[in-house]
Design a protein around this motif. Structure first.
Motif, PDB file in Angstrom:
ATOM      1  N   HIS A   1       0.854  -1.177   0.000  1.00  6.00           N
ATOM      2  CA  HIS A   1       0.000   0.000   0.000  1.00  6.00           C
ATOM      3  C   HIS A   1       0.896   1.235   0.000  1.00  6.00           C
ATOM      4  O   HIS A   1       2.041   1.181   0.466  1.00  6.00           O
ATOM      5  CB  HIS A   1      -0.916  -0.002   1.224  1.00  6.00           C
ATOM      6  CG  HIS A   1      -1.435  -1.360   1.596  1.00  6.00           C
ATOM      7  ND1 HIS A   1      -2.226  -2.111   0.750  1.00  6.00           N
ATOM      8  CD2 HIS A   1      -1.217  -2.120   2.699  1.00  6.00           C
ATOM      9  CE1 HIS A   1      -2.493  -3.274   1.324  1.00  6.00           C
ATOM     10  NE2 HIS A   1      -1.886  -3.301   2.509  1.00  6.00           N
TER      11      HIS A   1
ATOM     12  N   TYR B   1       1.191   5.604   0.666  1.00  9.03           N
ATOM     13  CA  TYR B   1       0.637   6.779   1.333  1.00  9.03           C
ATOM     14  C   TYR B   1       1.383   8.019   0.868  1.00  9.03           C
ATOM     15  O   TYR B   1       2.588   7.988   0.620  1.00  9.03           O
ATOM     16  CB  TYR B   1       0.760   6.653   2.857  1.00  9.03           C
ATOM     17  CG  TYR B   1       0.014   5.460   3.405  1.00  9.03           C
ATOM     18  CD1 TYR B   1       0.623   4.214   3.443  1.00  9.03           C
ATOM     19  CD2 TYR B   1      -1.296   5.577   3.853  1.00  9.03           C
ATOM     20  CE1 TYR B   1      -0.061   3.100   3.921  1.00  9.03           C
ATOM     21  CE2 TYR B   1      -1.986   4.472   4.339  1.00  9.03           C
ATOM     22  CZ  TYR B   1      -1.363   3.234   4.359  1.00  9.03           C
ATOM     23  OH  TYR B   1      -2.038   2.139   4.832  1.00  9.03           O
TER      24      TYR B   1
ATOM     25  N   LYS C   1      -1.965  10.146   3.848  1.00  7.20           N
ATOM     26  CA  LYS C   1      -3.208   9.891   3.120  1.00  7.20           C
ATOM     27  C   LYS C   1      -3.034   8.630   2.281  1.00  7.20           C
ATOM     28  O   LYS C   1      -2.007   8.488   1.587  1.00  7.20           O
ATOM     29  CB  LYS C   1      -3.517  11.077   2.208  1.00  7.20           C
ATOM     30  CG  LYS C   1      -4.636  10.837   1.203  1.00  7.20           C
ATOM     31  CD  LYS C   1      -4.699  11.974   0.197  1.00  7.20           C
ATOM     32  CE  LYS C   1      -5.632  11.662  -0.959  1.00  7.20           C
ATOM     33  NZ  LYS C   1      -5.642  12.733  -1.974  1.00  7.20           N
ATOM     34  N   LEU C   2      -3.991   7.738   2.339  1.00  4.40           N
ATOM     35  CA  LEU C   2      -3.914   6.519   1.541  1.00  4.40           C
ATOM     36  C   LEU C   2      -4.009   6.855   0.057  1.00  4.40           C
ATOM     37  O   LEU C   2      -4.943   7.526  -0.374  1.00  4.40           O
ATOM     38  CB  LEU C   2      -5.042   5.561   1.935  1.00  4.40           C
ATOM     39  CG  LEU C   2      -5.112   4.243   1.151  1.00  4.40           C
ATOM     40  CD1 LEU C   2      -3.876   3.385   1.423  1.00  4.40           C
ATOM     41  CD2 LEU C   2      -6.387   3.481   1.514  1.00  4.40           C
TER      42      LEU C   2
ATOM     43  N   TYR D   1      -3.976   0.979  -2.477  1.00 11.01           N
ATOM     44  CA  TYR D   1      -4.046  -0.182  -1.603  1.00 11.01           C
ATOM     45  C   TYR D   1      -4.071  -1.456  -2.442  1.00 11.01           C
ATOM     46  O   TYR D   1      -4.462  -1.421  -3.615  1.00 11.01           O
ATOM     47  CB  TYR D   1      -5.252  -0.115  -0.661  1.00 11.01           C
ATOM     48  CG  TYR D   1      -6.596  -0.298  -1.349  1.00 11.01           C
ATOM     49  CD1 TYR D   1      -7.247   0.795  -1.918  1.00 11.01           C
ATOM     50  CD2 TYR D   1      -7.209  -1.540  -1.422  1.00 11.01           C
ATOM     51  CE1 TYR D   1      -8.469   0.646  -2.548  1.00 11.01           C
ATOM     52  CE2 TYR D   1      -8.422  -1.710  -2.045  1.00 11.01           C
ATOM     53  CZ  TYR D   1      -9.058  -0.606  -2.609  1.00 11.01           C
ATOM     54  OH  TYR D   1     -10.279  -0.771  -3.229  1.00 11.01           O
TER      55      TYR D   1
ATOM     56  N   PRO E   1      -8.146   4.380  -3.842  1.00  4.25           N
ATOM     57  CA  PRO E   1      -9.381   4.762  -3.122  1.00  4.25           C
ATOM     58  C   PRO E   1     -10.122   5.821  -3.926  1.00  4.25           C
ATOM     59  O   PRO E   1      -9.532   6.513  -4.757  1.00  4.25           O
ATOM     60  CB  PRO E   1      -8.846   5.332  -1.808  1.00  4.25           C
ATOM     61  CG  PRO E   1      -7.453   4.830  -1.684  1.00  4.25           C
ATOM     62  CD  PRO E   1      -6.949   4.684  -3.086  1.00  4.25           C
TER      63      PRO E   1
ATOM     64  N   GLY F   1      -9.447   0.576   6.257  1.00  2.00           N
ATOM     65  CA  GLY F   1     -10.471   0.862   5.266  1.00  2.00           C
ATOM     66  C   GLY F   1     -11.518  -0.217   5.187  1.00  2.00           C
ATOM     67  O   GLY F   1     -11.431  -1.253   5.833  1.00  2.00           O
ATOM     68  N   GLU F   2     -12.497   0.055   4.341  1.00  2.00           N
ATOM     69  CA  GLU F   2     -13.621  -0.868   4.185  1.00  2.00           C
ATOM     70  C   GLU F   2     -13.328  -1.905   3.102  1.00  2.00           C
ATOM     71  O   GLU F   2     -14.233  -2.460   2.496  1.00  2.00           O
ATOM     72  CB  GLU F   2     -14.900  -0.107   3.800  1.00  2.00           C
ATOM     73  CG  GLU F   2     -15.282   1.025   4.731  1.00  2.00           C
ATOM     74  CD  GLU F   2     -14.637   2.355   4.371  1.00  2.00           C
ATOM     75  OE1 GLU F   2     -15.028   3.367   4.976  1.00  2.00           O
ATOM     76  OE2 GLU F   2     -13.725   2.395   3.507  1.00  2.00           O
ATOM     77  N   TYR F   3     -12.071  -2.177   2.875  1.00  2.00           N
ATOM     78  CA  TYR F   3     -11.675  -3.065   1.786  1.00  2.00           C
ATOM     79  C   TYR F   3     -11.534  -4.487   2.306  1.00  2.00           C
ATOM     80  O   TYR F   3     -10.649  -4.781   3.117  1.00  2.00           O
ATOM     81  CB  TYR F   3     -10.354  -2.574   1.177  1.00  2.00           C
ATOM     82  CG  TYR F   3     -10.318  -1.079   0.961  1.00  2.00           C
ATOM     83  CD1 TYR F   3      -9.435  -0.282   1.659  1.00  2.00           C
ATOM     84  CD2 TYR F   3     -11.188  -0.470   0.060  1.00  2.00           C
ATOM     85  CE1 TYR F   3      -9.399   1.088   1.478  1.00  2.00           C
ATOM     86  CE2 TYR F   3     -11.165   0.907  -0.129  1.00  2.00           C
ATOM     87  CZ  TYR F   3     -10.279   1.682   0.588  1.00  2.00           C
ATOM     88  OH  TYR F   3     -10.252   3.033   0.408  1.00  2.00           O
TER      89      TYR F   3
ATOM     90  N   VAL G   1      -4.680  -1.761   5.794  1.00  2.00           N
ATOM     91  CA  VAL G   1      -4.768  -0.571   4.945  1.00  2.00           C
ATOM     92  C   VAL G   1      -5.369   0.553   5.772  1.00  2.00           C
ATOM     93  O   VAL G   1      -6.519   0.470   6.221  1.00  2.00           O
ATOM     94  CB  VAL G   1      -5.641  -0.843   3.704  1.00  2.00           C
ATOM     95  CG1 VAL G   1      -5.809   0.439   2.896  1.00  2.00           C
ATOM     96  CG2 VAL G   1      -5.017  -1.933   2.859  1.00  2.00           C
TER      97      VAL G   1
ATOM     98  N   ARG H   1      -6.978   3.782   6.082  1.00  2.00           N
ATOM     99  CA  ARG H   1      -7.758   4.680   5.222  1.00  2.00           C
ATOM    100  C   ARG H   1      -8.039   6.028   5.863  1.00  2.00           C
ATOM    101  O   ARG H   1      -8.059   7.044   5.184  1.00  2.00           O
ATOM    102  CB  ARG H   1      -9.087   4.004   4.875  1.00  2.00           C
ATOM    103  CG  ARG H   1     -10.047   4.827   4.024  1.00  2.00           C
ATOM    104  CD  ARG H   1      -9.534   4.994   2.622  1.00  2.00           C
ATOM    105  NE  ARG H   1     -10.494   5.692   1.766  1.00  2.00           N
ATOM    106  CZ  ARG H   1     -10.556   6.999   1.640  1.00  2.00           C
ATOM    107  NH1 ARG H   1      -9.710   7.764   2.321  1.00  2.00           N
ATOM    108  NH2 ARG H   1     -11.461   7.546   0.838  1.00  2.00           N
ATOM    109  N   TYR H   2      -8.258   6.018   7.182  1.00  2.00           N
ATOM    110  CA  TYR H   2      -8.608   7.264   7.879  1.00  2.00           C
ATOM    111  C   TYR H   2      -7.617   7.499   9.012  1.00  2.00           C
ATOM    112  O   TYR H   2      -7.307   6.584   9.772  1.00  2.00           O
ATOM    113  CB  TYR H   2     -10.024   7.181   8.450  1.00  2.00           C
ATOM    114  CG  TYR H   2     -11.075   6.902   7.405  1.00  2.00           C
ATOM    115  CD1 TYR H   2     -11.539   5.610   7.189  1.00  2.00           C
ATOM    116  CD2 TYR H   2     -11.593   7.925   6.620  1.00  2.00           C
ATOM    117  CE1 TYR H   2     -12.490   5.338   6.227  1.00  2.00           C
ATOM    118  CE2 TYR H   2     -12.546   7.669   5.649  1.00  2.00           C
ATOM    119  CZ  TYR H   2     -12.987   6.374   5.457  1.00  2.00           C
ATOM    120  OH  TYR H   2     -13.929   6.108   4.493  1.00  2.00           O
TER     121      TYR H   2
END
Lengths: 111, 122
Positions: free
Chosen positions: A36, A38, A47-48, A51, A57, B100-102, B108, B110-111
């Protein structure tokens, strides 16, 4: 000392394409664990960006793409823009450490 | 929308402990792992560990074993990270980050929270 190695810096002119490598080993990337990516702008939280090696995303421009092969992965930025100037980190999982690991980080400079 | 709001900056003396909180909103708190990542001044990201808010189960990086404790309070949707026996090289920004919602991607991030600066100085 990170187990994932990245070049300290890369640079390119606006509009150009740059790539950032992330080199691991047989206990992380080479063990088929996903990579992944960032982006960290100065003074902000990461920030992603990518992935699962090559998935973006929602909201991430398609100028950013990822790939993985063997014990390495890469992030490519096409059509480089001034706003892309930031630090970039890869991340994977390492089975010998039983831990998530980050790369050493790469600073992208837009000339 | 998902929000992670962390507690404010801390200044601690060597040998002390610090607790950083991370209040979550905008989603079901018990549905997603919470990770903690730190970044020393001018340095890269370092993974510290994660907590399953539903069960309270934790996984810590070997480097921090014995010095770190992650907990959560589901009644107020808040995760905590306590680091003890602080040293000067623990000076860093500490981030909480939600996965994340993956499906199938448990690491991962995400937030992210806004970060909490912890300064260790005598």
């Amino acid at each position: 000392q990170s187990v994932l190695t990245q070049p300290p810096s890369v640079s390119g002119a606006p509009g150009q394409r740059v790539t950032i490598s992330c080199t691991g080993s047989s206990s992380n990337i080479g063990a088929d664990y996903d990579v992944h990516w960032y982006q960290q702008l100065p003074g902000t939280a990461p920030k992603l960006l990518i992935y699962g090696n090559n998935n973006r995303p929602s909201g991430v421009p398609d100028r950013f793409s990822g790939s993985k092969s063997g014990t390495s992965a890469s992030l490519a930025i096409t059509g480089l823009q001034a706003e892309d100037e930031a630090d970039y980190y890869c991340q994977s999982y390492d089975s010998s450490l039983s831990a998530s690991v980050f790369g050493t980080g790469t600073k992208v400079t837009v000339l | 929308q998902v929000q992670l709001v962390q507690s404010g900056a801390e200044v601690k003396k060597p040998g002390a402990s610090v607790t950083v909180s991370c209040k979550a909103s905008g989603y079901t708190f018990t549905g997603f792992y919470m990770h903690w990542v730190r970044q020393a001044p001018g340095q890269g990201l370092e993974w510290m560990g994660r907590i399953n808010p539903k069960s309270g189960g934790t996984n810590y990086a070997q480097k921090f074993q014995g010095r770190i404790t992650m907990t959560r309070d589901t009644s107020i949707n808040t995760a905590y990270m306590e680091l003890s026996s602080l040293r000067s090289d623990d000076t860093a920004i500490y981030y909480c980050a939600r996965v994340g919602e993956y499906s199938g991607y448990n690491h991962v991030l995400r937030y992210w929270g806004q970060g909490t600066l912890v300064t260790v100085s005598s």
